[in-house]
Enzyme design. Structure first.
Site, PDB file in Angstrom:
ATOM      1  CD  GLU A   1      62.956  47.236  71.903  1.00 58.43           C
ATOM      2  OE1 GLU A   1      61.865  46.879  71.852  1.00 58.43           O
ATOM      3  OE2 GLU A   1      63.518  47.712  71.248  1.00 58.43           O
TER       4      GLU A   1
HETATM    5  C1  HEC Z   1      64.309  49.638  75.552  1.00 58.82           C
HETATM    6  C2  HEC Z   1      63.857  50.655  74.747  1.00 58.82           C
HETATM    7  C3  HEC Z   1      62.230  50.467  74.069  1.00 58.82           C
HETATM    8  C4  HEC Z   1      61.409  49.882  74.763  1.00 58.82           C
HETATM    9  C5  HEC Z   1      61.091  49.698  76.113  1.00 58.82           C
HETATM   10  C6  HEC Z   1      60.311  50.119  73.682  1.00 58.82           C
HETATM   11  N1  HEC Z   1      60.782  50.573  72.622  1.00 58.82           N
HETATM   12 FE1  HEC Z   1      59.818  50.868  70.692  1.00 58.82          FE
HETATM   13  N2  HEC Z   1      61.426  51.197  69.893  1.00 58.82           N
HETATM   14  C7  HEC Z   1      62.522  51.056  70.329  1.00 58.82           C
HETATM   15  C8  HEC Z   1      63.702  50.877  69.314  1.00 58.82           C
HETATM   16  C9  HEC Z   1      65.299  50.770  69.672  1.00 58.82           C
HETATM   17  C10 HEC Z   1      63.123  51.063  68.106  1.00 58.82           C
HETATM   18  C11 HEC Z   1      63.471  50.950  66.626  1.00 58.82           C
HETATM   19  C12 HEC Z   1      64.040  49.428  66.663  1.00 58.82           C
HETATM   20  C13 HEC Z   1      64.132  49.020  64.965  1.00 58.82           C
HETATM   21  O1  HEC Z   1      63.709  49.831  64.369  1.00 58.82           O
HETATM   22  O2  HEC Z   1      64.815  48.117  64.798  1.00 58.82           O
HETATM   23  C14 HEC Z   1      61.375  51.115  68.583  1.00 58.82           C
HETATM   24  C15 HEC Z   1      60.550  51.351  67.675  1.00 58.82           C
HETATM   25  C16 HEC Z   1      59.155  51.636  67.972  1.00 58.82           C
HETATM   26  C17 HEC Z   1      58.271  52.169  67.059  1.00 58.82           C
HETATM   27  C18 HEC Z   1      58.382  52.441  65.459  1.00 58.82           C
HETATM   28  C19 HEC Z   1      58.432  53.861  65.285  1.00 58.82           C
HETATM   29  C20 HEC Z   1      58.712  53.982  63.814  1.00 58.82           C
HETATM   30  O3  HEC Z   1      58.865  55.289  63.571  1.00 58.82           O
HETATM   31  O4  HEC Z   1      59.076  53.235  63.013  1.00 58.82           O
HETATM   32  C21 HEC Z   1      57.077  52.364  67.788  1.00 58.82           C
HETATM   33  C22 HEC Z   1      55.726  52.891  67.500  1.00 58.82           C
HETATM   34  C23 HEC Z   1      57.477  51.932  69.189  1.00 58.82           C
HETATM   35  N3  HEC Z   1      58.840  51.675  69.133  1.00 58.82           N
HETATM   36  C24 HEC Z   1      56.488  51.901  70.109  1.00 58.82           C
HETATM   37  C25 HEC Z   1      56.904  51.195  71.405  1.00 58.82           C
HETATM   38  C26 HEC Z   1      55.789  50.620  72.468  1.00 58.82           C
HETATM   39  C27 HEC Z   1      54.213  50.809  72.119  1.00 58.82           C
HETATM   40  C28 HEC Z   1      56.541  50.149  73.507  1.00 58.82           C
HETATM   41  C29 HEC Z   1      56.196  49.355  74.525  1.00 58.82           C
HETATM   42  C30 HEC Z   1      55.369  48.100  74.365  1.00 58.82           C
HETATM   43  C31 HEC Z   1      57.907  50.339  73.102  1.00 58.82           C
HETATM   44  N4  HEC Z   1      58.036  50.649  72.118  1.00 58.82           N
HETATM   45  C32 HEC Z   1      58.877  49.864  73.849  1.00 58.82           C
HETATM   46  C33 HEC Z   1      63.160  51.019  71.832  1.00 58.82           C
HETATM   47  C34 HEC Z   1      61.975  50.787  72.745  1.00 58.82           C
END
Ligand code: HEC
Ligand code: HEC
Length: 343
Positions: free
Chosen positions: A142
Site C-alpha cells: 500500500e
Molecule cells: C493500495 C490501496 C489502499 C490504500 C492506499 C489504503 N487502503 Fe484502506 N484498505 C485497502 C484494502 C485492500 C483494505 C482491506 C484489507 C484487509 O482487510 O486485509 C483496506 C481497509 C481499510 C479500512 C477498513 C474498512 C472496513 O470496512 O473494514 C479502512 C477504514 C481503510 N482501509 C482506510 C484507509 C486509510 C485511512 C488509508 C490511508 C492511510 C488507506 N485505507 C489506504 C486498500 C487501501
C-alpha cells in the site's frame, strides 16, 4: 356592530375548533406498519446515535493527510487512491495497486460508515479507524512507508504540517507523532456517516419506499440475512464464516482460497472467518467480497443466500433484495467529496 362582533366571535370559535383539531391530528401518530416495526428491531437509523464531538480542525487535518500522496514512499498514492470519496469510498477494482504498483491481496472496502463498525479489515484485525489508519501507511503493497519514524521525520520537514499539528494538538511540544497522524485521519473518517433513504424509512417515513423496496426489505429479513447484517451499519458488528453451508470458492469460482482470520490466529476454527461487511452503499461498491471476485449485486445476493442460509432465492426475490439494498446508497454531500485543496 353587534352583527360584526357576532361574526368575529363565530369565526374565532371556528378557528379555535380548527386549531384544536389540528393539534389533535398532529398528536396522532400514524400506526407503524408491521414491516417498519420489524425493521426497527433489527436496524438502527444513522440518526439514532449520539456522535462524539469532533474537533473540526482535527478532521480537516485528517482530510489533508487522507489526500496527501507524500504519505507514500514514492508519492504515488494516498488513502483516497483506493478509497475515493468521489466514488463512495472505493476504487471499484477487485484489488488495488499500491505505491509501487503491486496489487494487494484483498478488495478495498469503503471508508464511508466504517467508523460505525466494531472492527476494521476483512479479518477484523484493527479495533477502530484510528488503529486501522496506521496499517496501510506501513504496508509494503500500500503506502510502503518504511517505518513510523520515517513518516514522522518527513512530515516534520513540511512547514504546513508543523503549523497544523501545533494548531490541532496545542498541548504537545512535539505534536507530529505517528499516533497523532492516525488520530487525525480517524477524526476525519468518523465524520463520514451520510444518511440514506433507508434511514428516512427507519425514522418513520414509509412513503420513501416503493412496493418492491418494501418486499426486498421483507425478504432480506425473512431469509435470515439479518442474523449477520443488522444494526446501524447493516453489518460490521461480528465475524462469521463465509460458506456456512457450502465452500465459498465453489460458489464464487475464485481460484485462490483466502483463509480469513485463520491466517492471523492459526486456529482451525478461524478458517474462512471474515468480518460481516456493512452493507451501506453496497450498490456502489462493486466488485464484491473479500477478493472482489463478484461483479454483480444480484449474483452476490444469490451466493450469500446459498452459502450463508442454504436458500435458493428466486430471480424475483433477488431483484427485490437488490432494490432494497439500493436504498442504502448514501446521499454524499459535495463537502465530503471535495479534496482539501478545494476547501
Ligand atoms: C493500495 C490501496 C489502499 C490504500 C492506499 C489504503 N487502503 Fe484502506 N484498505 C485497502 C484494502 C485492500 C483494505 C482491506 C484489507 C484487509 O482487510 O486485509 C483496506 C481497509 C481499510 C479500512 C477498513 C474498512 C472496513 O470496512 O473494514 C479502512 C477504514 C481503510 N482501509 C482506510 C484507509 C486509510 C485511512 C488509508 C490511508 C492511510 C488507506 N485505507 C489506504 C486498500 C487501501
Ligand atoms: C452467517 C452470516 C451471514 C448471513 C446470514 C448473510 N451474510 Fe452476507 N456476508 C457475510 C460475510 C461473512 C460476508 C463477507 C464474505 C467475504 O467476502 O469473505 C458477507 C458479504 C455480503 C455481501 C458483499 C458485501 C461487500 O461489500 O462485498 C453482500 C451484498 C451480502 N453479504 C448480502 C447478504 C444477503 C442479501 C444475505 C441474505 C440472503 C446475507 N448476506 C446473509 C455474512 C453473512
Amino acid at each position: 356592530m353587534k352583527k360584526i362582533l357576532l361574526f368575529s366571535l363565530l369565526t374565532l370559535s371556528i378557528s379555535c375548533k380548527k386549531n384544536r383539531d389540528t393539534s389533535f391530528e398532529s398528536q396522532t401518530v400514524l400506526p407503524k406498519s408491521e414491516l417498519l416495526e420489524k425493521a426497527t428491531t433489527y436496524f438502527k437509523s444513522i440518526n439514532s446515535k449520539e456522535y462524539e464531538e469532533i474537533n473540526p480542525n482535527e478532521a480537516l487535518l485528517g482530510k489533508m493527510l487522507y489526500f496527501d500522496k507524500r504519505l507514500s514512499k514514492k508519492e504515488n498514492i494516498s488513502c483516497n487512491s483506493c478509497h475515493d470519496l468521489n466514488t463512495f469510498g472505493v476504487d471499484n477494482l477487485a484489488t488495488s495497486p499500491g505505491d509501487n504498483g503491486t496489487l494487494g491481496a484483498r478488495n478495498s472496502p469503503t471508508v464511508f460508515h466504517a467508523s460505525l463498525h466494531q472492527m476494521q479489515f476483512w479479518d477484523g484485525r484493527a479495533k477502530d479507524v484510528e488503529e486501522q489508519a496506521g496499517g496501510p501507511i506501513l504496508n509494503p503493497v500500500e503506502h510502503n512507508i518504511p517505518s513510523e519514524e520515517y513518516l514522522v521525520n518527513k512530515l516534520k520537514q513540511i512547514d504546513f504540517y508543523q503549523k497544523w499539528f501545533s494548531k490541532v494538538y496545542p498541548d504537545s511540544t512535539d505534536p507530529i507523532t505517528y499516533n497523532n497522524i492516525t488520530k487525525a485521519i480517524g477524526a476525519f473518517e468518523r465524520k463520514l456517516n451520510p444518511q440514506s433513504r433507508f434511514d428516512e424509512f427507519l425514522d418513520g417515513d414509509e412513503t420513501v419506499f416503493n412496493d418492491q423496496e418494501k418486499r426486498g426489505l421483507s425478504t432480506f429479513i425473512d431469509t435470515g440475512c439479518i442474523t449477520c447484517h443488522n444494526g446501524i451499519a447493516i453489518g460490521g458488528q461480528i465475524m462469521q464464516k463465509f460458506g456456512v453451508y457450502s465452500d465459498y470458492w465453489s460458489l464464487t469460482q475464485c481460484d485462490k482460497i483466502d483463509n480469513g482470520l485463520f491466517d492471523l490466529t492459526q486456529k482451525e476454527a478461524d478458517k474462512y472467518i471474515f468480518k460481516v461487511p456493512g452493507l451501506r452503499n453496497v450498490a456502489k461498491t462493486a466488485p464484491y467480497l473479500h477478493d472482489g471476485s463478484i461483479e454483480s449485486l444480484e449474483k452476490v445476493i444469490q451466493i450469500m443466500a446459498k452459502a450463508q442460509t442454504n436458500i435458493d432465492l428466486s430471480a424475483a426475490q433477488i431483484s427485490d433484495i437488490a432494490a432494497f439494498l439500493k436504498t442504502l446508497t448514501a446521499d454524499i454531500s459535495d463537502e465530503d467529496k471535495k479534496s482539501p485543496h478545494e476547501i
